[in-house]
Design an enzyme around this catalytic site. Sequence first.
Site, PDB file in Angstrom:
ATOM      1  N   GLN A 312     -49.091 -26.186  35.006  1.00  0.00           N
ATOM      2  CA  GLN A 312     -48.814 -27.109  33.912  1.00  0.00           C
ATOM      3  C   GLN A 312     -50.096 -27.864  33.571  1.00  0.00           C
ATOM      4  OE1 GLN A 312     -45.894 -27.204  32.434  1.00  0.00           O
ATOM      5  NE2 GLN A 312     -44.569 -26.157  33.904  1.00  0.00           N
ATOM      6  N   ASP A 362     -42.920 -13.804  39.651  1.00  0.00           N
ATOM      7  CA  ASP A 362     -43.796 -14.000  38.499  1.00  0.00           C
ATOM      8  C   ASP A 362     -44.498 -12.670  38.253  1.00  0.00           C
ATOM      9  OD1 ASP A 362     -45.109 -16.766  37.110  1.00  0.00           O
ATOM     10  OD2 ASP A 362     -46.326 -14.961  36.922  1.00  0.00           O
ATOM     11  N   CYS A 437     -40.360 -24.622  27.163  1.00  0.00           N
ATOM     12  CA  CYS A 437     -41.501 -25.191  26.439  1.00  0.00           C
ATOM     13  C   CYS A 437     -41.413 -24.824  24.962  1.00  0.00           C
ATOM     14  CB  CYS A 437     -42.814 -24.703  27.042  1.00  0.00           C
ATOM     15  SG  CYS A 437     -42.986 -22.916  27.032  1.00  0.00           S
TER      16      CYS A 437
HETATM   17  N1  SAH Z   1     -42.827 -22.575  36.977  1.00  0.00           N
HETATM   18  C1  SAH Z   1     -44.257 -22.513  36.928  1.00  0.00           C
HETATM   19  C2  SAH Z   1     -44.796 -21.562  35.875  1.00  0.00           C
HETATM   20  C3  SAH Z   1     -44.198 -21.659  34.502  1.00  0.00           C
HETATM   21  S1  SAH Z   1     -45.111 -20.855  33.243  1.00  0.00           S
HETATM   22  C4  SAH Z   1     -44.852 -23.871  36.771  1.00  0.00           C
HETATM   23  O1  SAH Z   1     -44.166 -24.852  36.516  1.00  0.00           O
HETATM   24  O2  SAH Z   1     -46.069 -23.984  36.918  1.00  0.00           O
HETATM   25  C5  SAH Z   1     -44.309 -19.348  33.029  1.00  0.00           C
HETATM   26  C6  SAH Z   1     -44.682 -18.313  34.045  1.00  0.00           C
HETATM   27  O3  SAH Z   1     -43.936 -17.145  33.725  1.00  0.00           O
HETATM   28  C7  SAH Z   1     -46.123 -17.896  34.065  1.00  0.00           C
HETATM   29  O4  SAH Z   1     -46.617 -18.060  35.368  1.00  0.00           O
HETATM   30  C8  SAH Z   1     -46.104 -16.409  33.669  1.00  0.00           C
HETATM   31  O5  SAH Z   1     -47.044 -15.641  34.378  1.00  0.00           O
HETATM   32  C9  SAH Z   1     -44.707 -16.010  34.042  1.00  0.00           C
HETATM   33  N2  SAH Z   1     -44.061 -14.897  33.307  1.00  0.00           N
HETATM   34  C10 SAH Z   1     -44.235 -14.508  32.041  1.00  0.00           C
HETATM   35  N3  SAH Z   1     -43.356 -13.533  31.733  1.00  0.00           N
HETATM   36  C11 SAH Z   1     -42.605 -13.307  32.831  1.00  0.00           C
HETATM   37  C12 SAH Z   1     -41.504 -12.436  33.144  1.00  0.00           C
HETATM   38  N4  SAH Z   1     -41.011 -11.602  32.230  1.00  0.00           N
HETATM   39  N5  SAH Z   1     -40.989 -12.499  34.371  1.00  0.00           N
HETATM   40  C13 SAH Z   1     -41.467 -13.360  35.306  1.00  0.00           C
HETATM   41  N6  SAH Z   1     -42.497 -14.204  35.069  1.00  0.00           N
HETATM   42  C14 SAH Z   1     -43.059 -14.183  33.849  1.00  0.00           C
END
Ligand code: SAH
Length: 479
Positions: A312, A362, A437
């Site tokens: 974030q 992820d 988001c």
């Molecule tokens: N929960 C974490 C990350 C959120 S951002 C935090 O708060 O920091 C969204 C994340 O989803 C990113 O890390 C991205 O790499 C991942 N992502 C994108 N598409 C995805 C999918 N289809 N399946 C799993 N993860 C995914």
Amino acid sequence: MAKYESHRSNYRSGHQRHDRHETPQIDVEVGQRFPLTIKRMGINGEGIGYYKRMAVFVPGALTNEEAVVEVTTVAHRFLRGKIHRLRKVSPYRVEPRDSYADQVGGFELEHLAYPQQLQFKRDIVRQSLERYQPRGFKDYDVRPTLGMADPYAYRNKAQFQVRKTADGTVQAGLYAERSHDLVDLPTCSVQMPVTMTVMRALVTMLQDLEVPIYDEEHNSGIVKTLVVRAAANTNDVQVVFITNSQKLPHKHQLLLRIADELPQVTSVMQNVNPGKTSLIWGDQTLHLAGADAITEKLGGLAFKLSARAFLQLNPAQTEVLYDQARKALDLQPGQTVVDAYSGIGTIGLSLANTAKEVRGMDVIPEAVADANANAEANGITNAHYEVGTAEDVMSQWAVAGFRPDAIVVDPPRTGLDETLMDTILAVHPEKLVYISCNPSTLAKDLVTLTEDYRVDYIQSVDMMPQTARCEAVVKLSQR
Ligand code: SAH
């Protein structure tokens, strides 16, 4: 921009992309001027008024303002315009701190007083619900947006494009909206000051050492993008040079100067992303100096963070967001929880002391490796992260008979995959928390999820002051 940045090179989104070349429903031309009253603000922070019943999108205009607008785009069903002159100015209009705020993405609301920015974000949630109308939406408890006491200097990461001008000056900044014209950003009020200090020093070094800068038109030169990311609670700072090839001319001198002039930098990396591409990051990351990652502390845990892993962007508000997620989840001792779209495991690991078991996934392998390493480094033994898409991994777990008590999803702007929602509905966890988001995809996904779940409340959190971006935590429970 990962989630906010989507690893793509610009911030464009929304309606502008469509039907630009179709004939309009009314007779109007680019360059034409007319008076316009702004009725409301749209999801990208632009003012919206109506000219002969056509919607006119005017960036920089505020609700209730009266402007003389000049048409810049004529499309089939809408117009875009710019403010030629303001006849009536909103009492909530303020002077933006960044002089280029109207040129690049990321400052859409800097001309609006902060309390009204927060109202705007709550309104955007409501507007999105109105548009998609998930079951029972009229009765949702949409809570006031949680903002910052000081809504500046929060951004922990600067990811700036680099170019050399015709007179040989190296610049670093963002693209002007709807273009690839770079706007040099010598200052930026929303960035953590250290990220800008380091960024500008790097620009000077690239200039002094005559390191070849990437030229998009000819696909020549080396340095494409500079990334500076700072950990607010440990003071670690990482620099990443994103380059057109593995070569980085004058690397040795560059690293010597960084070591000498920028002692705050604790990690220097290079990411290789060859050729013309709309993606900013390439697959290969090389370690150049210092540590190969930085560490951020959140909620009493330490998180190792690789160059390509998402974190974030606003450390202070991340704690607020995660507190809200924890509260919404209300996990009871002994329950199992899935942290979907887990990044480096920040959400799941902060739940591990209550949970019986935490699982997450992820798509970025480095982020998953960080998540598992972070579990171990923090002495957490009941959490496990896997590489894969949320839709695939969740359905594999479901097939294997795993029935979590709670699921928290935190997807990128595109929202949830249909298969994932089907799996969630089939697995039917008692508790479901959706961290979004993007209010549009949230509202759309709620149409499906509310088949089986009811929305207890929606709590928006301002992660990106001065921008039109809106983050929200949704508490859902079984009907
Ligand atoms: N929960 C974490 C990350 C959120 S951002 C935090 O708060 O920091 C969204 C994340 O989803 C990113 O890390 C991205 O790499 C991942 N992502 C994108 N598409 C995805 C999918 N289809 N399946 C799993 N993860 C995914």
